[in-house]
Motif scaffolding. Structure first.
Motif, PDB file in Angstrom:
ATOM      1  N   THR A  59       0.821  -1.121  -0.080  1.00  0.00           N
ATOM      2  CA  THR A  59      -0.008   0.016  -0.024  1.00  0.00           C
ATOM      3  C   THR A  59       1.000   1.247   0.058  1.00  0.00           C
ATOM      4  O   THR A  59       1.854   1.472   0.790  1.00  0.00           O
ATOM      5  N   TRP A  61       0.627   5.396   0.298  1.00  0.00           N
ATOM      6  CA  TRP A  61      -0.168   6.618   0.677  1.00  0.00           C
ATOM      7  C   TRP A  61       0.753   7.595  -0.174  1.00  0.00           C
ATOM      8  O   TRP A  61       1.942   7.656   0.239  1.00  0.00           O
ATOM      9  N   ASN A  62       0.037   8.577  -0.792  1.00  0.00           N
ATOM     10  CA  ASN A  62       0.966   9.646  -1.465  1.00  0.00           C
ATOM     11  C   ASN A  62       0.090  10.983  -1.275  1.00  0.00           C
ATOM     12  O   ASN A  62      -0.890  10.992  -1.470  1.00  0.00           O
ATOM     13  N   GLU A  96      -3.329   4.996  -2.083  1.00  0.00           N
ATOM     14  CA  GLU A  96      -4.204   6.019  -1.401  1.00  0.00           C
ATOM     15  C   GLU A  96      -3.747   7.310  -1.511  1.00  0.00           C
ATOM     16  O   GLU A  96      -2.674   7.646  -0.928  1.00  0.00           O
ATOM     17  N   ILE A  98      -3.589  11.150  -0.123  1.00  0.00           N
ATOM     18  CA  ILE A  98      -4.005  11.899   1.221  1.00  0.00           C
ATOM     19  C   ILE A  98      -3.753  13.191   0.921  1.00  0.00           C
ATOM     20  O   ILE A  98      -2.851  13.793   0.026  1.00  0.00           O
ATOM     21  N   GLY A 103      -3.750  14.731   5.654  1.00  0.00           N
ATOM     22  CA  GLY A 103      -3.000  13.497   5.660  1.00  0.00           C
ATOM     23  C   GLY A 103      -2.143  13.362   6.959  1.00  0.00           C
ATOM     24  O   GLY A 103      -2.176  12.218   7.313  1.00  0.00           O
ATOM     25  N   LEU A 107      -2.046   9.807   8.913  1.00  0.00           N
ATOM     26  CA  LEU A 107      -0.988   9.084   9.243  1.00  0.00           C
ATOM     27  C   LEU A 107      -0.693   8.535  10.637  1.00  0.00           C
ATOM     28  O   LEU A 107      -0.407   7.468  10.839  1.00  0.00           O
ATOM     29  N   PRO A 117       0.621   2.553   6.077  1.00  0.00           N
ATOM     30  CA  PRO A 117       0.939   1.979   4.839  1.00  0.00           C
ATOM     31  C   PRO A 117       2.250   1.570   4.643  1.00  0.00           C
ATOM     32  O   PRO A 117       3.075   1.515   5.597  1.00  0.00           O
ATOM     33  N   ILE A 120       5.479   5.481   1.791  1.00  0.00           N
ATOM     34  CA  ILE A 120       5.112   6.959   1.637  1.00  0.00           C
ATOM     35  C   ILE A 120       6.126   7.853   1.053  1.00  0.00           C
ATOM     36  O   ILE A 120       7.275   7.675   1.322  1.00  0.00           O
TER      37      ILE A 120
END
Length: 463
Positions: A59, A61-62, A96, A98, A103, A107, A117, A120
């Motif tokens: 996963t 997250w960005n 996903e 953010i 965000g 987190l 996640p 990142i």
């Protein structure tokens, strides 16, 4: 004799049939030596098809680090993943997106509930704090000697803890100001900006003159911005005050706050008064960095104090008015060279105790940063400069060329200080006290220093 010959003939025939079938089978499977007469190359061995790799799911997250495609946030990231899967079809990447506003809290909740996640793309302010809390996987085994020597020590300082690398540096740019150049052109006051100087350095007095010109000649435009709500964009207010007061935020060994000087306090007092005088946006105590930049993008603000080449690129599609913005360094009290904090973007891996996922996440980082085709493409999509010194000249834009020049003004950022995550929580509340008249500039900065120094000591003692 006939009885003897029949079994012999039958056996001979069966043997020939077996040999023929074997020969046909060999031809159908292909000759490992190739066919010299036809010029065909030997078929390459496909180890993956013989021993399929175990599928891995990670996963990512960005934050919106890449400029959106067709106005769709996350669309470019999906293209990265599709290209990555051409090389690594057995690694499934769940993306996903953010936001910069919500965000960080999302987190924090994910970390506290053991649902972080795997990957990142973020900045040192949070990443280094996570590393100090032993939440991340080290990345040293994927940093080659070539990459290590091609990135400045100042950027590595923001990427490492205890001699180990926890963030893979990708894009960078110095944080500075931006000005609505079009406003000054319409006023006939372009000469008030230091654009004719190669390094664009200028003094506090020159800056004040430019603000006054906007107030006198462009009444529909707010001369400059300031903000003191939430933690986002705190580097803009730090850079603004430290340069106006020719000070540092922390001392050189990061052991104590250094911004509570008389000169920095006088700069903060001027900001409070400038707000009353209409030179700085009113109500800045309740404005966030995003609010101020939104005013700038609407063409309602002449100067914004939290900008960079990266933000300029990301804001290209967000402008609500037609104007040309230009990057400028913060003015200094005496016209000396400014001290600019570097923006640094990079990737980190949460140590979720799954070695297969960590290995897969490293492959994605390497693809994003170093793929011969996508590495450069990804970098340009961020709008940033490369963290690597050898990669330059990516853009023709004059502001990008200036941004590369302004790298010489980069100073050590406070983000690597022990206790930084706690330090930053005290900054904006003290600025708010000054802006609302509850404290002088010196009182606010001294109160901040007292709390921040305690946080530094506590963090050092915990190591």
């Amino acid at each position: 004799m006939t009885a003897i010959r029949k079994p012999f003939v039958l056996g001979f025939v069966l043997s020939m049939l077996i040999m023929l079938i074997a020969a046909c089978s060999s031809g159908n499977n292909g000759n490992s030596e190739g066919n010299a007469s036809s010029g065909e190359k030997p078929a390459e061995s496909n180890q993956a098809s013989e021993t399929p790799a175990e599928p891995v799911e990670i996963t990512w997250w960005n934050f919106p680090n890449y400029q959106p495609l067709d106005g769709e946030v996350g669309k470019y990231e999906k293209e990265i993943i599709a290209a990555f899967n051409q090389q690594y079809p057995d690694i499934k990447v769940n993306l996903e997106m953010i936001t910069f506003d919500g965000g960080p809290e999302k987190l924090n909740i994910a970390i506290s509930t053991n649902s972080a996640p795997d990957l990142i793309y973020d900045a040192p302010g949070r990443i280094i704090d996570w590393a100090k809390k032993d939440l991340l996987a080290p990345l040293d085994d994927m940093v080659t000697d070539e990459v290590r020597s091609d990135i400045s020590e100042a950027l590595w300082k923001q990427s490492m803890v205890g001699g180990k690398t926890y963030m893979y540096p990708i894009n960078t740019a110095p944080f500075m100001m931006a000005v609505n150049k079009t406003v000054f052109e319409k006023m006939g006051k372009l000469d008030l900006l230091p654009l004719d100087r190669p390094d664009r350095t200028w003094t506090f007095e020159e800056y004040k003159t430019a603000l006054q010109a906007v107030k006198d000649n462009a009444p529909d435009v707010i001369p400059s911005g300031f903000f003191a709500k939430s933690q986002a964009g705190d580097q803009g207010t730090r850079g603004y005050i430290t340069n106006l007061g020719v000070s540092r935020f922390l001392n050189e060994d990061y052991s104590a706050v250094a911004i509570n000087t008389d000169q920095a306090a006088a700069a903060l007092d001027w900001i409070v008064q400038a707000q009353k005088d209409g030179l700085i946006v009113n109500g800045s105590a309740s404005l966030a960095a995003s609010d101020v930049n939104d005013l700038f993008l609407q063409g309602k603000l002449a100067f914004t104090i939290n900008y960079s080449a990266v933000l300029k690129a990301q804001n290209k599609t967000l402008k609500k008015a037609e104007f040309e913005e230009v990057l400028l360094p913060f003015p200094t009290l005496d016209g000396s060279e400014p001290k600019l904090e570097p923006y640094l973007g990079g990737m980190a891996i949460f140590n979720n105790k799954d070695e297969a996922k960590i290995a897969a996440a490293k492959k994605l980082i390497d693809f994003i940063a170093n793929d011969p085709e996508w590495g450069k493409k990804n970098l340009i999509q961020t709008g940033g400069l490369s963290a690597r010194n050898s990669i330059t000249g990516l853009y023709e834009d004059e502001d990008y060329k200036y941004s590369e020049l302004a790298r010489k003004f980069i100073t050590d950022p406070p983000t690597i200080a022990d206790g930084y995550a706690e330090i930053r929580t005290y900054w904006f509340p003290e600025l708010q006290r000054a802006l609302l008249g509850a404290a002088t500039g010196k009182e606010a900065l001294d109160a901040f220093a007292e709390k921040a120094n305690e946080a530094i000591s506590k963090a050092k003692a915990a190591q």
